[in-house]
Write a protein that holds these residues in place. Sequence first.
Motif, PDB file in Angstrom:
ATOM      1  N   GLN A  35      87.926  47.597   9.863  1.00 27.24           N
ATOM      2  CA  GLN A  35      88.055  48.261  11.088  1.00 27.24           C
ATOM      3  C   GLN A  35      89.103  47.506  11.886  1.00 27.24           C
ATOM      4  O   GLN A  35      89.353  46.380  11.853  1.00 27.24           O
ATOM      5  N   LYS A  42      89.004  57.856  10.135  1.00 25.44           N
ATOM      6  CA  LYS A  42      88.574  59.212  10.486  1.00 25.44           C
ATOM      7  C   LYS A  42      87.752  58.879  12.009  1.00 25.44           C
ATOM      8  O   LYS A  42      87.562  60.111  12.642  1.00 25.44           O
ATOM      9  N   LYS A  43      87.403  57.792  12.345  1.00 28.57           N
ATOM     10  CA  LYS A  43      86.825  57.666  13.911  1.00 28.57           C
ATOM     11  C   LYS A  43      87.449  56.831  14.657  1.00 28.57           C
ATOM     12  O   LYS A  43      87.842  55.784  14.055  1.00 28.57           O
ATOM     13  N   THR A  44      87.749  57.269  15.840  1.00 26.64           N
ATOM     14  CA  THR A  44      88.243  56.283  16.804  1.00 26.64           C
ATOM     15  C   THR A  44      87.439  56.293  18.296  1.00 26.64           C
ATOM     16  O   THR A  44      86.749  57.160  18.560  1.00 26.64           O
ATOM     17  N   ARG A  45      87.819  55.278  18.788  1.00 25.76           N
ATOM     18  CA  ARG A  45      86.933  54.942  20.077  1.00 25.76           C
ATOM     19  C   ARG A  45      87.798  54.415  21.230  1.00 25.76           C
ATOM     20  O   ARG A  45      88.513  53.486  20.606  1.00 25.76           O
ATOM     21  N   MET A  94      81.166  50.626  10.399  1.00 20.13           N
ATOM     22  CA  MET A  94      81.598  50.127  11.771  1.00 20.13           C
ATOM     23  C   MET A  94      80.803  49.104  12.335  1.00 20.13           C
ATOM     24  O   MET A  94      79.735  49.070  11.947  1.00 20.13           O
ATOM     25  N   THR A 101      89.652  51.944  15.599  1.00 17.04           N
ATOM     26  CA  THR A 101      89.705  52.729  14.320  1.00 17.04           C
ATOM     27  C   THR A 101      88.685  52.407  13.223  1.00 17.04           C
ATOM     28  O   THR A 101      89.026  51.318  13.003  1.00 17.04           O
ATOM     29  N   SER A 102      88.025  53.368  12.629  1.00 19.08           N
ATOM     30  CA  SER A 102      87.382  52.899  11.630  1.00 19.08           C
ATOM     31  C   SER A 102      88.071  52.609  10.298  1.00 19.08           C
ATOM     32  O   SER A 102      89.053  52.820  10.155  1.00 19.08           O
TER      33      SER A 102
END
Length: 216
Positions: A182, A56-59, A1, A51-52
């Motif tokens: 990303q 799997k990872k979001t902000r 990230m 999004t990564s």
Amino acid sequence: MMTPFRWRFAVLSLAVGALLTPLAHADGVASLRAFVKDVSTGRGNFTQLVTSPDGKKTRKSAGSLEFQRPNRFRFAYSTPTEQLIVGDGQKVWLWDADLNQVTVRPMSNALGATPAALLSGGSLDKDFTLKDVPKASASGADSNLEWVEAVPRDKDGQFRSVRVGFKAGVLAALVIEDGFGQRSRLDFAQFESRVTLPATRFQFTPPAGADVLDQP
């Protein structure tokens, strides 16, 4: 990230040109060229999803923006944390309210072949390869947009590609993929174009007691 500064800066660069205006063009490339040519000031709101690379990872975040070409913008995040990004034509300032920390970079070193340069329109064909994206490749609400993809000619830059979506010639969305895979998407709403903005909106003075970090 990306580090918080890098992904925030990747998005702040969009504020140079992120505003709506009706344009009578039927494809993404023509709409982008007309948008860059005709829109010089504006303000509005945005939502953002980062999004990564593995998905799997979001902000999520949201805020407001104002801009005046060339290279003056104010990008204010209201959620999940308060941050302010200001381009004054000479420097780019990023203030993190929680940390009371300011990061500053020269404007000349901060833009380059970035989404900011893309939307400010200085060197579209010099810095980017532009092509229309078939609607058949989009899904859901995105299939109603005219998309243009801009790929930086400099393969050593921070970004792999930027997609710009227009609805009936009106800027609706931006999707950025960086060099690490990303993905950052911005959706725009409630914009006003050709507004009068006071010069003070694009000035920044570090708050009392803030740590100021100069970056080349």
